[in-house]
Write a protein that holds these residues in place. Structure first.
Motif, mmCIF file in Angstrom:
data_model
loop_
_atom_site.group_PDB
_atom_site.id
_atom_site.type_symbol
_atom_site.label_atom_id
_atom_site.label_comp_id
_atom_site.label_asym_id
_atom_site.label_seq_id
_atom_site.Cartn_x
_atom_site.Cartn_y
_atom_site.Cartn_z
ATOM 1 N N VAL A 125 0.843 -1.211 0.000
ATOM 2 C CA VAL A 125 0.000 0.000 0.000
ATOM 3 C C VAL A 125 0.879 1.261 0.000
ATOM 4 N N ALA A 126 1.917 1.260 0.845
ATOM 5 C CA ALA A 126 2.793 2.436 0.939
ATOM 6 C C ALA A 126 3.554 2.655 -0.380
ATOM 7 N N ARG A 130 1.245 4.195 -2.867
ATOM 8 C CA ARG A 130 1.032 5.607 -2.491
ATOM 9 C C ARG A 130 2.213 6.477 -2.952
ATOM 10 N N GLU A 131 3.420 5.869 -2.967
ATOM 11 C CA GLU A 131 4.622 6.606 -3.381
ATOM 12 C C GLU A 131 4.846 6.530 -4.887
ATOM 13 N N ILE A 181 -5.702 -1.782 -3.796
ATOM 14 C CA ILE A 181 -4.666 -0.827 -4.236
ATOM 15 C C ILE A 181 -5.068 -0.183 -5.565
ATOM 16 N N GLU A 238 2.576 -0.261 9.398
ATOM 17 C CA GLU A 238 2.922 0.960 8.639
ATOM 18 C C GLU A 238 4.295 1.506 9.040
#
Ligand SMILES: NC(=O)c1ccc[n+]([C@@H]2O[C@H](COP(=O)([O-])OP(=O)(O)OC[C@H]3O[C@@H](n4cnc5c(N)ncnc54)[C@H](O)[C@@H]3O)[C@@H](O)[C@H]2O)c1
Length: 263
Positions: free
Chosen positions: A23-24, A27-28, A49, A214
């Motif tokens: 997910v991170a 996002r990036e 996602i 996270e």
């Protein structure tokens, strides 16, 4: 958008720490291959996602699955820039009661699986002379925790493999680093950790809490990004101070108030 335009494979990404990393990364700005042996859960995570994600079913300890994973990632995205070796299994069995079967199963997935996926992916990264590999190790690979013979040995092996890969792959433009998480709140730790285990961690971790998935993902984004380009062969502990801790009081020595119980 620190990973803009990059393609990443995250193993064991259907849930827990791997899911948070996938997910991170998305996002990036990365395109993410959500690899897991649990196909349904991997598909769900990839759907959440969105179009930047591709779910691939693969058991990282099976050669054909690993080559299938690399083939599918290349067919969809053309190249692989980042690999996170996160898939792993836990085991807590006293040394004298451990079986050969369990020991070999844990090592086959956690260590041999990491070797197999890294080698297959690094060969493709070497062709375009760049890449980042992030290996998820564990504090259990650095300390002799009760019941952790198989799991700890497998994760200590991952840390040494991390160093050798960093040294040998440097000439190919590939960075290799590891993250050693302390206790992290995931389904596994929620169900496997007994009240005694929880209490022990609250006593032994200076921050007096479990980490969140996270918080591992934040470290993985950094190690996979350009910001970490001169870092290789390193293990970053994300552990609330667990490794650093020496003598720790279970209470505040000034007030005698017990610490950790409230969390
Ligand atoms: N949770 C913690 O406290 C903690 C602490 C230190 C290290 N770790 C490490 O972090 C990683 C993730 O842990 P988690 O707590 O998120 O676990 P988890 O069980 O929640 O998730 C692991 C995922 O890996 C997948 N998986 C397992 N074996 C696989 C295989 N052979 N091939 C492909 N996929 C496979 C599972 O299906 C699952 O989706 C593991 O390597 C674990 O050892 C976890």
């Amino acid at each position: 958008m620190r990973l803009n335009g990059k393609t990443a494979i995250v193993t064991g990404a259907a849930r827990g720490i791997g899911r948070a990393i996938a997910v991170a990364f998305a996002r990036e700005g990365a395109q993410v291959v959500v690899c897991d042996r649990d196909e349904e859960a991997a598909k769900l995570t990839a759907e959440e996602i969105g179009s930047a994600a591709l779910a691939v079913r693969a058991d990282i300890s099976v050669d054909e699955d690993v080559s299938g994973l690399v083939d599918q990632a290349l067919a969809r995205f053309g190249k692989i820039d980042i690999l996170v070796n996160n898939a792993g299994i836990g085991a807590t069995t006293l040394f004298l009661e451990s079986s050969r079967e369990e020991f070999e199963r844990v090592v086959r997935i956690n260590l041999t699986g990491t070797f197999l996926v890294s080698q297959a992916v690094a060969r493709t990264m070497a062709e375009h002379k760049s890449g980042s590999i992030v290996n998820i190790a564990s504090l259990s690979g650095q300390k002799g925790g009760v019941g952790r013979s198989a799991y700890g040995a497998s994760k200590a092996g991952v840390e040494l493999l991390n160093k050798v890969m960093a040294v040998e792959l440097a000439d190919h433009g590939i960075n290799v680093n590891a993250i050693a998480p302390g206790p992290i709140l995931t389904e596994v730790s929620r169900t496997m950790h007994t009240i005694e285990t929880r209490e022990a961690y609250h006593r032994l971790v200076p921050q007096r809490r479990y980490g969140e998935p996270e918080e591992i993902a934040d470290a993985a984004v950094f190690l996979a990004s350009e910001e970490a380009r001169y870092i290789t062969g390193h293990t970053l502990n994300v552990d609330g101070g667990f490794l650093a801790a020496g003598l720790l009081f279970p209470f505040d020595p000034k007030t005698s108030k017990k610490l950790g119980d409230e969390r």
